[in-house]
Design an enzyme around this catalytic site. Structure first.
Site, short mmCIF file in Angstrom:
data_model
loop_
_atom_site.label_atom_id
_atom_site.label_comp_id
_atom_site.label_asym_id
_atom_site.label_seq_id
_atom_site.Cartn_x
_atom_site.Cartn_y
_atom_site.Cartn_z
N HIS A 1 0.84 -1.20 0.00
CA HIS A 1 0.00 0.00 0.00
C HIS A 1 0.87 1.25 0.00
O HIS A 1 2.07 1.19 0.27
CB HIS A 1 -0.92 0.03 1.23
CG HIS A 1 -0.16 0.18 2.53
ND1 HIS A 1 0.53 -0.87 3.12
CD2 HIS A 1 0.03 1.24 3.34
CE1 HIS A 1 1.11 -0.45 4.23
NE2 HIS A 1 0.84 0.84 4.39
N ASP B 1 0.37 5.05 1.95
CA ASP B 1 -0.47 5.42 3.08
C ASP B 1 -1.66 6.31 2.69
O ASP B 1 -1.50 7.29 1.95
CB ASP B 1 0.39 6.12 4.15
CG ASP B 1 1.36 5.15 4.81
OD1 ASP B 1 0.98 3.97 4.99
OD2 ASP B 1 2.49 5.56 5.12
N HIS C 1 4.67 0.37 0.10
CA HIS C 1 5.44 -0.38 1.08
C HIS C 1 4.56 -1.48 1.69
O HIS C 1 3.34 -1.45 1.56
CB HIS C 1 5.99 0.54 2.18
CG HIS C 1 4.96 1.33 2.90
ND1 HIS C 1 4.43 2.50 2.39
CD2 HIS C 1 4.34 1.13 4.09
CE1 HIS C 1 3.54 2.98 3.23
NE2 HIS C 1 3.45 2.16 4.28
N ARG D 1 4.78 6.65 13.76
CA ARG D 1 4.75 7.31 12.46
C ARG D 1 4.11 8.69 12.53
O ARG D 1 3.02 8.85 13.07
CB ARG D 1 3.95 6.47 11.46
CG ARG D 1 4.03 7.00 10.04
CD ARG D 1 3.19 6.16 9.09
NE ARG D 1 1.89 6.76 8.87
CZ ARG D 1 0.84 6.11 8.39
NH1 ARG D 1 0.90 4.82 8.10
NH2 ARG D 1 -0.31 6.75 8.19
C1 OGA Z 1 3.43 2.31 8.06
C2 OGA Z 1 3.58 0.90 7.65
C3 OGA Z 1 5.00 -1.04 7.85
C4 OGA Z 1 5.89 -1.65 8.89
O1 OGA Z 1 4.05 2.71 9.07
O2 OGA Z 1 2.74 3.07 7.37
O3 OGA Z 1 2.90 0.45 6.77
O4 OGA Z 1 6.78 -2.45 8.48
N1 OGA Z 1 4.54 0.21 8.29
O5 OGA Z 1 5.73 -1.35 10.06
MN MN Z 2 1.84 2.15 5.72
#
Ligand code: OGA
Ligand code: MN
Length: 286
Positions: free
Chosen positions: A108, A110, A262, A277
């Site tokens: 995805h 974000d 990601h 985040r």
């Molecule tokens: C995010 C996410 C992936 C992870 O923080 O947006 O998708 O590996 N993280 O924690």
């Molecule tokens: Mn993410």
């Protein structure tokens, strides 16, 4: 890439990723350093700032705000109550947010299910397992460039529907997100974005559909839509477009959501993984 800047930027093992060593984000950065970091970020859409083990939530936010206004996730249970601009991905529920074992374990970008998806995300790996729990990143500019001309023509001018509702309902059914009423679920309306967008800063085209939140290609029949999405998803995540980030404690990874996807990977849940985040607002994709 030869960037004439005041900070050392070292490429990692995919052309879209680089690392910066030697900064201390608990200190205020001067405007020149921030400008140079921004330039490095645009050159390397996955930019790793190493060695920030003691970064506080307050300083994480201060740093992130240097790149733009921040946005809050719509699921309030996964935010830190004391710092609601920070989303917590902690399997121990640190900071009072709901524990999360498996956040984002699908490809995805974000929050593409909003009209104005974020320009970037800035994730602090405060406690990471010794092994596993890597994050994979796909370079959607390289993926677009590598499409054959027929496919580029086929997707030119097409838009796709993005929605969070279906994803949230699936997570709710698995019991990994708090239950929501119909009224709450109906806040997540469909939005439409170009299948390939033009990056507002670099001018480069990038694919902008993702497994997580893209439900269909607008104007195509069900089967044609499914076939085209599957083809684009499979194309985008080939090894040559993917950087695997193996987290070191204290890494801060900044990614440009406009030209990357990601996904999280598995790890041994008996080990703690606590990540935080901040999310920088972006423009409507064109
Ligand atoms: C995010 C996410 C992936 C992870 O923080 O947006 O998708 O590996 N993280 O924690
Ligand atoms: Mn993410």
């Amino acid at each position: 890439m030869n960037l004439s800047i005041s900070i050392p930027v070292t490429p990692l093992d995919n052309p879209m990723a680089a690392e910066v060593v030697g900064l201390d984000l608990n200190q205020d950065l001067d405007d020149r350093t921030v400008r140079d970091l921004h330039a490095a970020w645009m050159a390397y859409p996955v930019l790793v700032i190493r060695n920030q083990p003691d970064l506080s939530h307050e300083r994480h936010l201060t740093y992130s705000r240097r790149f733009g206004d921040l946005q809050r996730h719509t699921v309030k249970e996964i935010l830190l109550p004391d710092y609601p601009e920070i989303l917590a991905l902690s399997n121990r529920g640190r900071g009072g947010a709901q524990p999360i074992n498996n956040g984002g374990a699908y490809w995805h970008s974000d929050i593409t299910y909003e009209e104005n998806p974020p320009m970037g995300s800035i994730l602090h790996g405060q406690i990471v397992p010794e092994e596993g729990g890597d994050t994979l990143y796909a370079d959607m500019t390289a993926a677009y460039d590598a499409l054959d001309d027929d496919t580029k023509r086929e997707i030119d001018g097409l838009t796709a529907t993005h929605t969070y509702r279906a994803r949230y309902e699936a997570m709710m059914e698995q019991g990994v997100r708090p239950p929501k009423t119909e009224e709450e679920l109906s806040q997540w309306i469909d939005v439409h974005h170009p299948v390939a967008r033009t990056h507002p800063e670099t001018g480069k085209k990038a694919l902008f559909v993702n497994e997580g939140f893209t439900a269909r290609i607008d104007g195509l029949g069900d089967n044609a839509s499914r076939d085209l999405l599957d083809k684009l998803f499979e194309h985008s995540v080939q090894d040559r477009f993917v950087y695997r980030h193996k987290w070191r404690q204290g890494d801060l990874v900044m990614w440009d959501n406009r030209c990357t996807m990601h996904r999280a990977t598995d790890y041994d849940l008996s080990q703690e993984r606590s990540m935080y985040r901040a999310t920088v607002r972006g423009d409507r994709p064109v």
